[in-house]
Enzyme design. Structure first.
Site, mmCIF file in Angstrom:
data_model
loop_
_atom_site.group_PDB
_atom_site.id
_atom_site.type_symbol
_atom_site.label_atom_id
_atom_site.label_comp_id
_atom_site.label_asym_id
_atom_site.label_seq_id
_atom_site.Cartn_x
_atom_site.Cartn_y
_atom_site.Cartn_z
ATOM 1 N N GLY A 147 26.497 -5.595 75.461
ATOM 2 C CA GLY A 147 27.914 -5.225 75.330
ATOM 3 C C GLY A 147 28.134 -4.336 74.129
ATOM 4 O O GLY A 147 28.840 -4.694 73.190
ATOM 5 N N GLU A 164 26.509 -6.091 67.515
ATOM 6 C CA GLU A 164 26.973 -6.505 68.835
ATOM 7 C C GLU A 164 25.814 -6.974 69.691
ATOM 8 O O GLU A 164 24.664 -6.604 69.456
ATOM 9 C CB GLU A 164 27.533 -5.274 69.580
ATOM 10 C CG GLU A 164 28.860 -4.802 69.108
ATOM 11 C CD GLU A 164 29.281 -3.588 69.915
ATOM 12 O OE1 GLU A 164 30.420 -3.588 70.385
ATOM 13 O OE2 GLU A 164 28.475 -2.642 70.064
ATOM 14 N N LYS A 207 37.642 -17.753 62.458
ATOM 15 C CA LYS A 207 38.921 -17.398 63.087
ATOM 16 C C LYS A 207 40.101 -18.201 62.554
ATOM 17 O O LYS A 207 41.244 -17.794 62.693
ATOM 18 C CB LYS A 207 38.826 -17.520 64.601
ATOM 19 C CG LYS A 207 38.015 -16.370 65.199
ATOM 20 C CD LYS A 207 38.493 -16.043 66.592
ATOM 21 C CE LYS A 207 37.820 -14.802 67.131
ATOM 22 N NZ LYS A 207 36.344 -14.989 67.279
ATOM 23 N N TYR A 234 43.957 -30.509 69.291
ATOM 24 C CA TYR A 234 44.672 -29.991 68.120
ATOM 25 C C TYR A 234 46.183 -29.931 68.382
ATOM 26 O O TYR A 234 46.933 -29.353 67.604
ATOM 27 C CB TYR A 234 44.172 -28.598 67.739
ATOM 28 C CG TYR A 234 42.787 -28.595 67.133
ATOM 29 C CD1 TYR A 234 42.502 -29.321 65.983
ATOM 30 C CD2 TYR A 234 41.770 -27.837 67.689
ATOM 31 C CE1 TYR A 234 41.241 -29.304 65.414
ATOM 32 C CE2 TYR A 234 40.499 -27.813 67.136
ATOM 33 C CZ TYR A 234 40.245 -28.544 65.998
ATOM 34 O OH TYR A 234 38.995 -28.520 65.440
ATOM 35 N N SER A 239 29.019 -16.433 61.590
ATOM 36 C CA SER A 239 30.465 -16.445 61.865
ATOM 37 C C SER A 239 30.989 -17.702 62.532
ATOM 38 O O SER A 239 32.198 -17.965 62.471
ATOM 39 C CB SER A 239 30.834 -15.225 62.699
ATOM 40 O OG SER A 239 30.042 -15.165 63.868
ATOM 41 N N SER A 245 39.726 -18.571 75.563
ATOM 42 C CA SER A 245 39.062 -19.831 75.882
ATOM 43 C C SER A 245 38.058 -20.148 74.780
ATOM 44 O O SER A 245 37.268 -21.067 74.894
ATOM 45 C CB SER A 245 38.365 -19.751 77.231
ATOM 46 O OG SER A 245 37.526 -18.625 77.261
ATOM 47 N N ASP A 299 29.873 -1.714 73.472
ATOM 48 C CA ASP A 299 31.026 -0.803 73.509
ATOM 49 C C ASP A 299 31.398 -0.311 72.108
ATOM 50 O O ASP A 299 31.797 0.841 71.934
ATOM 51 C CB ASP A 299 32.232 -1.498 74.142
ATOM 52 C CG ASP A 299 32.658 -2.711 73.347
ATOM 53 O OD1 ASP A 299 31.938 -3.719 73.397
ATOM 54 O OD2 ASP A 299 33.687 -2.649 72.635
HETATM 55 C C1 LIG Z 1 35.479 -14.124 67.619
HETATM 56 C C2 LIG Z 1 34.108 -14.289 67.082
HETATM 57 C C3 LIG Z 1 33.339 -13.170 66.683
HETATM 58 C C4 LIG Z 1 33.827 -11.747 66.853
HETATM 59 O O1 LIG Z 1 34.945 -11.507 66.040
HETATM 60 P P1 LIG Z 1 35.872 -10.208 66.274
HETATM 61 O O2 LIG Z 1 36.915 -10.323 65.237
HETATM 62 O O3 LIG Z 1 36.414 -10.319 67.676
HETATM 63 O O4 LIG Z 1 35.003 -9.025 66.135
HETATM 64 C C5 LIG Z 1 32.097 -13.392 66.118
HETATM 65 N N1 LIG Z 1 31.614 -14.638 65.968
HETATM 66 C C6 LIG Z 1 32.308 -15.733 66.346
HETATM 67 C C7 LIG Z 1 31.699 -17.071 66.137
HETATM 68 C C8 LIG Z 1 33.585 -15.597 66.904
HETATM 69 O O5 LIG Z 1 34.271 -16.685 67.285
#
Ligand SMILES: *Cc1c(COP(=O)(O)O)cnc(C)c1O
Length: 318
Positions: free
Chosen positions: A209, A205, A54, A116, A305, A79, A211
């Site tokens: 959830g 997903e 992110k 931060y 991620s 959060s 969706d």
């Molecule tokens: C936010 C997040 C996601 C999902 O990302 P989207 O862009 O909302 O689909 C997946 N893994 C982690 C670790 C995240 O922080």
């Protein structure tokens, strides 16, 4: 709908975040390859700054602010990882950041975000409307709201992770990507269709959830109540308008993983690869394991991620 962003926008995002975001490693494991019967490439976004991809989207979005917007600063409600990504990006760019968090958010997350340099505003999620609250803050104090996924600069920033992956390992047969609101998946889709057009692209997903799966298969955005799952980064109730349009056009299918599969994948990554990945971050790997029969002999990408899970919680899930 306004024009959808393109791969050129992902390339521009990559130039903006260069030198600020880490170019995260791509890992391989002989144990994983043998277990899956495929050649697997992990893009390690749990090793990104603040512990998740992110940072890419947040930094890209904030670095495009006008001088006027910089003065007012950035506003986000979250959060989770988006809050920390906005807070860190604002700190680096020398602008104020305000994060709206529910009063019952974990103290550790509130502290990390304050750490931060962001101002944290707590609200009561049962009596206050956060959208109204953030609109008021934005209007009164000149802040610019950056949503967590349904924003062109955010999703194009997220797409830079897959751009790096394809540049490093070349074309793939399949790529598995965690899915919440779809910022990561839609940005990844833009990079995939440009750099490895034949690659099958799967969003994954939590089963509780789904969706996104319902939306993908029905052709319109389906809304669900907040799902109960250990994948706290993917508890979104619906895809964004922008992210859904790209996902519908470019993604092969949406799959799901159960909480048990996520816990198992998390333990496997820690024990076998020494990588600490949060439950949401394991969605792609869990699905690849589940569908290994279709992956025999293939070149498979998996995006890990994020890695923000505290150790007590990690232990409780094993
Ligand atoms: C936010 C997040 C996601 C999902 O990302 P989207 O862009 O909302 O689909 C997946 N893994 C982690 C670790 C995240 O922080």
């Amino acid at each position: 709908m306004a024009q959808l962003p393109t791969y050129d926008d992902v390339v521009a995002a990559a130039a903006r975040i260069r030198g600020q975001a880490h170019r995260t490693p791509v890992m391989t494991s002989r144990t994983v390859n043998e277990a899956l019967g495929a050649e697997v490439f992990f893009k390690c976004e749990h090793l990104q700054r603040m512990g998740a991809f992110k940072f890419r989207g947040a930094f890209n979005a904030l670095s495009r602010f006008t001088p006027e917007q910089r003065k007012g600063g950035a506003l986000a409600f979250s959060s989770g990882n988006h809050a920390q990504a906005i807070a860190l990006s604002a700190q680096i760019l020398g602008m104020p950041a305000t994060i709206l968090m529910p009063q019952d958010a974990p103290v550790a997350k509130v502290e990390a975000t304050r750490g931060y340099g962001a101002q944290v505003v707590l609200y009561d999620r049962y009596t206050e409307d956060r959208e109204q609250l953030s609109r008021d803050l934005a209007a009164k104090q000149g802040m610019t709201l950056i949503p967590p996924y349904d924003h062109a600069d955010v999703l194009c920033g997220q797409g830079t992770a897959a751009k790096e992956l394809f540049e490093e390992v070349g074309a793939l047969d399949a790529l598995f990507v965690p899915l919440g609101g779809g910022g990561l998946l839609s940005g990844t889709a833009l990079a995939t269709r440009a750099l490895s057009p034949q690659c099958e692209l799967y969003g994954v997903e939590p089963e509780a959830g789904n969706d996104g799966q319902q939306s993908f298969r029905s052709g319109q955005i389906v809304r669900i109540p907040t799902p109960q799952t250990i994948a706290d980064g993917a508890q979104t109730q619906y895809l964004g308008a922008l992210t859904f349009a790209i996902i519908q056009r470019d993604v092969t299918d949406i799959l799901t993983a159960t909480d048990a599969e996520l816990a198992s994948a998390m333990g496997f990554l820690a024990a076998r690869m020494k990588q600490l990945v949060e439950p949401t971050g394991c969605l792609g790997f869990a699905a690849a394991r589940h569908h290994k029969d279709q992956l025999q002999g293939k070149r498979v990408g998996v995006i890990l991620s994020g890695g923000n899970v505290d150790l007590q919680r990690f232990c409780n899930l094993q």
